[in-house]
Scaffold this motif. Structure first.
Motif, PDB file in Angstrom:
ATOM      1  N   ASP A 135       0.378  -0.708  -0.301  1.00 12.59           N
ATOM      2  CA  ASP A 135      -0.339   0.108  -0.155  1.00 12.59           C
ATOM      3  C   ASP A 135       1.332   1.554   0.068  1.00 12.59           C
ATOM      4  O   ASP A 135       0.508   1.834  -0.359  1.00 12.59           O
ATOM      5  CB  ASP A 135      -0.357   0.057   1.100  1.00 12.59           C
ATOM      6  CG  ASP A 135      -2.462  -1.284   1.166  1.00 12.59           C
ATOM      7  OD1 ASP A 135      -2.182  -1.843   0.298  1.00 12.59           O
ATOM      8  OD2 ASP A 135      -2.328  -1.618   2.636  1.00 12.59           O
ATOM      9  N   ASN A 139       0.902   4.351  -2.508  1.00 10.92           N
ATOM     10  CA  ASN A 139       0.945   6.126  -2.321  1.00 10.92           C
ATOM     11  C   ASN A 139       2.402   6.357  -2.109  1.00 10.92           C
ATOM     12  O   ASN A 139       1.635   7.553  -3.748  1.00 10.92           O
ATOM     13  CB  ASN A 139       0.684   5.727  -0.413  1.00 10.92           C
ATOM     14  CG  ASN A 139      -0.859   5.337  -0.135  1.00 10.92           C
ATOM     15  OD1 ASN A 139      -1.967   5.136  -0.901  1.00 10.92           O
ATOM     16  ND2 ASN A 139      -1.239   4.828   1.081  1.00 10.92           N
ATOM     17  N   GLN A 142       1.331   7.417  -6.101  1.00  9.22           N
ATOM     18  CA  GLN A 142      -0.257   8.330  -6.476  1.00  9.22           C
ATOM     19  C   GLN A 142       1.067   9.837  -6.485  1.00  9.22           C
ATOM     20  O   GLN A 142      -0.287  10.919  -7.128  1.00  9.22           O
ATOM     21  CB  GLN A 142      -0.956   8.042  -5.725  1.00  9.22           C
ATOM     22  CG  GLN A 142      -1.676   6.566  -6.346  1.00  9.22           C
ATOM     23  CD  GLN A 142      -2.579   5.939  -5.388  1.00  9.22           C
ATOM     24  OE1 GLN A 142      -2.716   6.172  -3.996  1.00  9.22           O
ATOM     25  NE2 GLN A 142      -3.467   5.192  -5.995  1.00  9.22           N
TER      26      GLN A 142
END
Length: 171
Positions: A135, A139, A142
């Motif tokens: 994750d 992130n 992004q």
């Protein structure tokens, strides 16, 4: 004729069993066996060495495969490819609008996030596919994309302001 020979052997079996070959005969047999038999032990030795070498190679190869760590899922790999493609496109767009010095200053944060991403990937490999690390990797991708988008917006605003000031001066 075969039946007569067989009958003769059966009838005289005791005579055949009592006769023993001479020492000279045994020595000739022994010489022939040692000459012919010397090839096979060396072939078996070579075969055993090849078997051992291939076994060791396969064990080493298996151990190096295990050290590579867990394999990323297909879904994650596709997401990573998508983000990396977008990030590279945005980087090229920024690079085309700036001088090399400006480009280097503009992408300092992105370079830091790149190095953090490499560290996250190493951590993922050693922590046996921890979902929190995966994750964090998404992130990171992004966040880099968001920063690049904001930087492109800033460059576009600067470009628009320069165009507006050029228009007002001309009038």
């Amino acid at each position: 004729m075969g039946d007569q020979l067989e009958k003769f052997i059966m009838d005289n079996r005791e005579a055949f069993d009592t006769a023993t070959p001479t020492d000279k005969t045994w020595s000739k047999i022994d010489q022939r066996l040692t000459k012919k038999g010397s090839v096979w032990p060396s072939i078996w030795k070579v075969a055993a060495m090849l078997f051992m070498a291939s076994t060791i190679f396969l064990m080493i190869d298996k151990n190096t495969d295990e050290k590579e760590g867990p394999i990323l899922s297909e879904e994650f790999t596709q997401a990573e490819d998508y983000y990396v493609t977008l990030i590279n496109q945005k980087r090229q767009a920024i690079k085309s609008q700036l001088t090399p010095e400006q480009h280097e200053q503009f992408l300092v944060e992105i370079d830091q996030l790149d190095s953090m991403y490499v560290e996250l990937k190493k951590t993922y490999q050693t922590n046996a596919s921890n979902d929190r690390v995966m994750d964090a990797m998404i992130n990171n991708l992004q966040l880099r994309l968001d920063i690049l988008n904001k930087q492109l917006d800033i460059l576009e605003n600067i470009k628009n302001q320069n165009n507006e000031s050029d228009i007002s001066i001309e009038i």
